[in-house]
Scaffold this active site. Structure first.
Site, PDB file in Angstrom:
ATOM      1  N   SER A  94      32.528  34.409 -11.018  1.00 28.64           N
ATOM      2  CA  SER A  94      33.285  33.638  -9.790  1.00 28.64           C
ATOM      3  C   SER A  94      33.964  32.372 -10.083  1.00 28.64           C
ATOM      4  O   SER A  94      35.053  32.709 -10.890  1.00 28.64           O
ATOM      5  CB  SER A  94      32.195  33.294  -8.613  1.00 28.64           C
ATOM      6  OG  SER A  94      32.488  32.915  -7.548  1.00 28.64           O
ATOM      7  N   ARG A 119      39.736  25.503  -3.904  1.00 28.82           N
ATOM      8  CA  ARG A 119      39.121  26.511  -3.762  1.00 28.82           C
ATOM      9  C   ARG A 119      37.755  26.077  -2.795  1.00 28.82           C
ATOM     10  O   ARG A 119      37.271  26.931  -1.952  1.00 28.82           O
ATOM     11  CB  ARG A 119      38.863  27.309  -4.841  1.00 28.82           C
ATOM     12  CG  ARG A 119      37.935  28.609  -4.813  1.00 28.82           C
ATOM     13  CD  ARG A 119      37.932  29.042  -6.186  1.00 28.82           C
ATOM     14  NE  ARG A 119      37.436  30.550  -6.350  1.00 28.82           N
ATOM     15  CZ  ARG A 119      36.262  30.948  -6.613  1.00 28.82           C
ATOM     16  NH1 ARG A 119      35.082  29.636  -6.635  1.00 28.82           N
ATOM     17  NH2 ARG A 119      35.364  31.897  -6.468  1.00 28.82           N
ATOM     18  N   HIS A 204      32.218  35.393  -1.180  1.00 29.29           N
ATOM     19  CA  HIS A 204      32.577  36.680  -1.526  1.00 29.29           C
ATOM     20  C   HIS A 204      32.370  37.885  -0.607  1.00 29.29           C
ATOM     21  O   HIS A 204      31.718  38.765  -0.770  1.00 29.29           O
ATOM     22  CB  HIS A 204      31.910  37.055  -2.915  1.00 29.29           C
ATOM     23  CG  HIS A 204      32.087  36.175  -4.179  1.00 29.29           C
ATOM     24  ND1 HIS A 204      33.410  36.353  -4.571  1.00 29.29           N
ATOM     25  CD2 HIS A 204      31.598  35.211  -4.701  1.00 29.29           C
ATOM     26  CE1 HIS A 204      33.482  35.392  -5.628  1.00 29.29           C
ATOM     27  NE2 HIS A 204      32.661  34.710  -5.636  1.00 29.29           N
TER      28      HIS A 204
END
Length: 315
Positions: A94, A119, A204
């Protein structure tokens, strides 16, 4: 011996991370200073002193984990003359994919820090607090097929997908809270243990699309260089070297599955890797490596003693 360097993802952070490296090496302190300057905050102090609840925030944990990984890489280069080209591949879980790119000189450390800060913030903004959830499905019966079957049931109540295919016996699902609860019930029925994760957002999964859109805009202006070694990326589980591809792959990664088991299996079989080395905070990935590729050697580089032993093993 064919070697791969692995870079940890969120969950491996802890108060005190990187302190031993900073105390022992000026080259490590230089990396922490670069990250602090890039972010305009004393992240290095937060890493060393806490508090834990602030370090655990996604926007802090992500650049902090990268900073420790890159500090270790800088120490290897400056103090021991070992650079990333000792490895055949790099890969990160990730956010660790950003660390891998920086380690391979495809991104600068300051740019990587700023991208990871954004992010983390974008992921937090994408879904309201309490609306999403994640759960880890574990146990000897747990595999991708079981997790997908549980997620299919959960998806009848909302978004529910496999987020991280970590290794056989450890698969993570992500989505709407009600959907995850339904999937947990099904997973238990199928013979898995299910543990709700204490996370700030459902990573995700398609609910992260607003964050993917933000990263798409941010990555458009990011400067990528050809990596010194191939980067095995999360969304394809295959090596990539084209700078123009990394922008697209990092955007896809925000909502896409982390195909870690497949990435490791590819490196161990097709890539011929016989030694997996986790660089940075914690030992999560080296533990996974032992389960996915038990014939390979697996180790972690957390402390000055770890780095010294690793350097000696290459002589």
């Amino acid at each position: 011996m064919t070697l791969a360097l692995l870079f940890p993802g969120q969950g491996s952070q802890s108060v005190g991370m990187g302190a031993e490296l900073a105390d022992a090496y000026a080259s490590a302190r230089d990396v922490f200073a670069e990250v602090d300057e890039a972010l305009g905050q004393k992240l290095s102090v937060l890493m060393r002193e806490g508090p834990d609840d602030q370090l655990t925030l996604t926007e802090n944990a992500q650049p902090a984990l990268m900073a420790v990984s890159l500090a270790a890489m800088r120490v290897l280069k400056v103090e021991f003359g070992i650079d990333v080209t000792v490895a055949a591949f790099v890969a990160g879980h990730s956010l660790g994919e950003y660390s891998a790119l920086a380690a391979a000189d495809a991104l600068t450390v300051p740019d990587t820090a700023r991208l990871l800060k954004l992010r983390g913030q974008a992921m937090q903004r994408a879904v309201g607090v309490g609306q999403g959830a994640m759960a880890s499905l574990i146990g000897p019966k747990t595999d991708l097929a079981l997790a997908e079957a549980a997620a299919a049931v959960g998806s009848q109540a909302g978004v529910c997908v496999v987020a991280n295919d970590n290794n056989r016996g450890n698969v993570v699902i992500s989505g709407d809270k009600a959907a995850i609860e339904a999937a947990i019930a099904k997973a238990k029925e199928l013979g898995a243990r299910a543990i709700p994760l204490n996370v700030s957002a459902p990573f995700h999964c398609p609910l992260m699309q607003p964050a993917a859109d933000e990263m798409d805009r941010a990555l458009t202006s990011a400067v990528f260089m050809p990596p010194a070694v191939p980067v095995v990326v999360n969304v394809t589980a295959r090596p990539e070297t084209a700078p123009e591809a990394f922008r697209r792959l990092l955007v896809e990664q925000v909502t896409g599955r982390v195909r870690w088991r497949e990435s490791m299996e590819w490196m161990a079989t097709e890539g011929g890797v016989t030694r997996f080395v986790e660089v940075g905070s914690g030992k999560v990935l080296s533990g996974m490596a032992k389960r996915i590729a038990p014939e390979a050697e697996s180790l972690s580089l957390n402390t000055p003693a770890d780095l010294e032993a690793f350097a000696a093993s290459l002589r």
